[in-house]
Design a protein around this motif. Structure first.
Motif, PDB file in Angstrom:
ATOM      1  N   UNK A   1       0.861  -1.184   0.000  1.00 36.06           N
ATOM      2  CA  UNK A   1       0.000   0.000   0.000  1.00 36.06           C
ATOM      3  C   UNK A   1       0.895   1.231   0.000  1.00 36.06           C
ATOM      4  N   UNK A   2       0.646   2.153  -0.936  1.00 41.34           N
ATOM      5  CA  UNK A   2       1.341   3.437  -0.982  1.00 41.34           C
ATOM      6  C   UNK A   2       0.323   4.556  -0.812  1.00 41.34           C
ATOM      7  N   UNK A   3       0.676   5.539  -0.020  1.00 46.77           N
ATOM      8  CA  UNK A   3      -0.163   6.723   0.200  1.00 46.77           C
ATOM      9  C   UNK A   3       0.607   7.930  -0.299  1.00 46.77           C
ATOM     10  N   UNK A   4       0.063   8.628  -1.295  1.00 49.89           N
ATOM     11  CA  UNK A   4       0.770   9.762  -1.867  1.00 49.89           C
ATOM     12  C   UNK A   4       2.140   9.385  -2.390  1.00 49.89           C
ATOM     13  N   UNK A   5       2.302   8.144  -2.838  1.00 43.16           N
ATOM     14  CA  UNK A   5       3.582   7.659  -3.345  1.00 43.16           C
ATOM     15  C   UNK A   5       4.504   7.094  -2.289  1.00 43.16           C
ATOM     16  N   UNK A   6       4.121   7.172  -1.019  1.00 44.07           N
ATOM     17  CA  UNK A   6       4.969   6.691   0.075  1.00 44.07           C
ATOM     18  C   UNK A   6       4.419   5.369   0.613  1.00 44.07           C
ATOM     19  N   UNK A   7       5.269   4.375   0.699  1.00 41.27           N
ATOM     20  CA  UNK A   7       4.822   3.061   1.161  1.00 41.27           C
ATOM     21  C   UNK A   7       4.514   3.100   2.655  1.00 41.27           C
ATOM     22  N   UNK A   8       3.335   2.554   3.008  1.00 35.20           N
ATOM     23  CA  UNK A   8       2.967   2.461   4.419  1.00 35.20           C
ATOM     24  C   UNK A   8       2.980   1.017   4.898  1.00 35.20           C
ATOM     25  N   UNK A   9       2.826   0.059   3.996  1.00 32.75           N
ATOM     26  CA  UNK A   9       2.785  -1.346   4.384  1.00 32.75           C
ATOM     27  C   UNK A   9       4.186  -1.894   4.614  1.00 32.75           C
ATOM     28  N   UNK A  10       4.262  -2.943   5.459  1.00 29.66           N
ATOM     29  CA  UNK A  10       5.514  -3.660   5.740  1.00 29.66           C
ATOM     30  C   UNK A  10       6.602  -2.719   6.258  1.00 29.66           C
ATOM     31  N   UNK A  11       6.202  -1.911   7.218  1.00 35.22           N
ATOM     32  CA  UNK A  11       7.131  -1.037   7.928  1.00 35.22           C
ATOM     33  C   UNK A  11       6.825  -1.161   9.409  1.00 35.22           C
ATOM     34  N   UNK A  12       7.763  -0.808  10.281  1.00 35.69           N
ATOM     35  CA  UNK A  12       7.479  -0.840  11.720  1.00 35.69           C
ATOM     36  C   UNK A  12       6.289   0.053  12.060  1.00 35.69           C
ATOM     37  N   UNK A  13       5.577  -0.303  13.114  1.00 36.33           N
ATOM     38  CA  UNK A  13       4.365   0.422  13.484  1.00 36.33           C
ATOM     39  C   UNK A  13       4.625   1.912  13.680  1.00 36.33           C
ATOM     40  N   UNK A  14       5.752   2.278  14.277  1.00 38.94           N
ATOM     41  CA  UNK A  14       6.041   3.697  14.506  1.00 38.94           C
ATOM     42  C   UNK A  14       6.116   4.464  13.185  1.00 38.94           C
ATOM     43  N   UNK A  15       6.705   3.833  12.159  1.00 34.65           N
ATOM     44  CA  UNK A  15       6.792   4.492  10.853  1.00 34.65           C
ATOM     45  C   UNK A  15       5.422   4.553  10.182  1.00 34.65           C
ATOM     46  N   UNK A  16       4.632   3.487  10.306  1.00 36.73           N
ATOM     47  CA  UNK A  16       3.276   3.510   9.750  1.00 36.73           C
ATOM     48  C   UNK A  16       2.452   4.609  10.411  1.00 36.73           C
ATOM     49  N   UNK A  17       2.626   4.770  11.712  1.00 37.91           N
ATOM     50  CA  UNK A  17       1.870   5.798  12.429  1.00 37.91           C
ATOM     51  C   UNK A  17       2.239   7.191  11.937  1.00 37.91           C
ATOM     52  N   UNK A  18       3.519   7.416  11.624  1.00 41.22           N
ATOM     53  CA  UNK A  18       3.926   8.727  11.122  1.00 41.22           C
ATOM     54  C   UNK A  18       3.330   8.995   9.738  1.00 41.22           C
ATOM     55  N   UNK A  19       3.364   7.981   8.877  1.00 39.33           N
ATOM     56  CA  UNK A  19       2.764   8.147   7.550  1.00 39.33           C
ATOM     57  C   UNK A  19       1.265   8.395   7.689  1.00 39.33           C
TER      58      UNK A  19
END
Length: 232
Positions: A77-95
Motif C-alpha cells: 500500500x502506498x499513500x501519496x507515493x509513500x509506502x505504508x505497508x511492511x514497515x514498523x508500526x512507529x513508521x506507519x503511524x507517522x505516515x
C-alpha cells in the motif's frame, strides 16, 4: 526512507492511494480464513471511490490494511507515493498521521477533550502538516461555534462532523471512511456526503466503505468486494 532513517517527501503527482495484490489471512486452530485475495485498487487525487459488498466480504479488513492499522500478509500500500505497508508500526503511524484521515464507525474523538482540543491533539502527530486554522476547519464542517464543546454535548450529526474535522486535521492525501453516515438521519447524511464530495473536488482522495445507496451516489467509481476479491 533515506539512509539516515528520515521519511522522504513524495511527488504530489502520485495517486492519493495505490494498493497492489493485497492478501490477508487469519488462522484459528487449523482453520484459515482468507479475508483478502489479491485486491488491487487506486484512488486518484480529486476522486471519490465507494467500496460496497455484503457483510463478511473483507471491507473492514481492506480499510484497516489501507490505513496501516493492520498489515497485509502480501502486497503493498502506498499513500501519496509513500509506502505504508511492511514497515514498523512507529513508521506507519507517522505516515498515517501526515497522509491519511481515518473516520471509523467507532469514532475518533477523545471524550474528555473538547472538539478544538481533539483537533490540536491530532495535529501534534504531524506538526505543520496543515496550514488551515482550527477555527477555519470547524467552520468548514459547520461547527465554528462548537470548538469548546465536549463530544457528549454534541448531537449525532454534530458528532459526525466533529469526527470528520479530526480526520481532516492534518490535510491528508486521502480520507478513509467506514460507514460515515451509518447512524445518521437523511438530512445529516446529505450534509456529511456533501462535505466529503467537496473534499474530493478540492483535490483529496476519498474512499468510503459503505452500505448506503446515497453515499454511492457521490462516488466517481464504485468497487464491489465479495469473498475478499474485487468483482467489479
Amino acid at each position: 526512507m533515506n539512509a539516515s532513517g528520515t521519511l522522504t517527501q513524495q511527488s504530489p503527482d502520485a495517486d492519493a492511494l495505490t494498493a497492489r495484490d493485497l492478501y490477508r489471512f487469519y488462522r484459528a486452530g487449523e482453520e484459515e480464513t482468507l479475508a483478502l485475495r489479491g485486491v488491487a485498487l487506486e484512488v486518484r487525487r480529486g476522486e471519490s471511490v465507494a467500496v460496497i459488498g455484503p457483510s463478511g466480504s473483507g471491507k473492514s479488513t481492506l480499510l484497516a490494511c489501507l490505513a496501516g492499522l493492520d498489515e497485509p500478509d502480501g502486497g503493498t500500500v502506498h499513500i501519496g507515493g509513500e509506502r505504508i505497508s511492511h514497515r514498523p508500526e512507529a513508521e506507519r503511524a507517522r505516515v498515517r498521521a501526515r497522509r491519511i484521515g481515518v473516520l471509523l464507525q467507532t469514532g475518533n474523538l477523545i471524550a474528555h477533550l473538547d472538539i478544538g482540543a481533539n483537533i490540536r491533539l491530532a495535529r501534534t502527530a504531524a506538526p505543520g502538516a496543515s496550514k488551515q486554522s482550527i477555527a477555519e476547519l470547524l467552520e468548514q464542517v459547520g461547527l465554528g461555534h462548537r470548538a469548546r464543546a465536549l463530544p457528549q454535548q454534541l448531537a449525532g450529526g454534530e458528532l459526525a462532523r466533529a469526527g470528520l474535522a479530526v480526520a481532516l486535521a492534518n490535510d491528508p492525501d486521502i480520507l478513509l471512511a467506514d460507514e460515515p453516515t451509518g447512524e445518521l438521519d437523511g438530512v445529516t447524511e446529505q450534509r456529511i456526503l456533501s462535505l466529503l464530495r467537496e473534499r474530493a473536488q478540492g483535490g483529496d482522495g476519498v474512499l468510503l466503505v459503505t452500505h448506503s445507496s446515497e453515499a454511492v451516489k457521490i462516488a466517481d467509481r464504485v468497487i464491489t468486494l465479495r469473498d475478499g476479491r474485487i468483482t467489479s
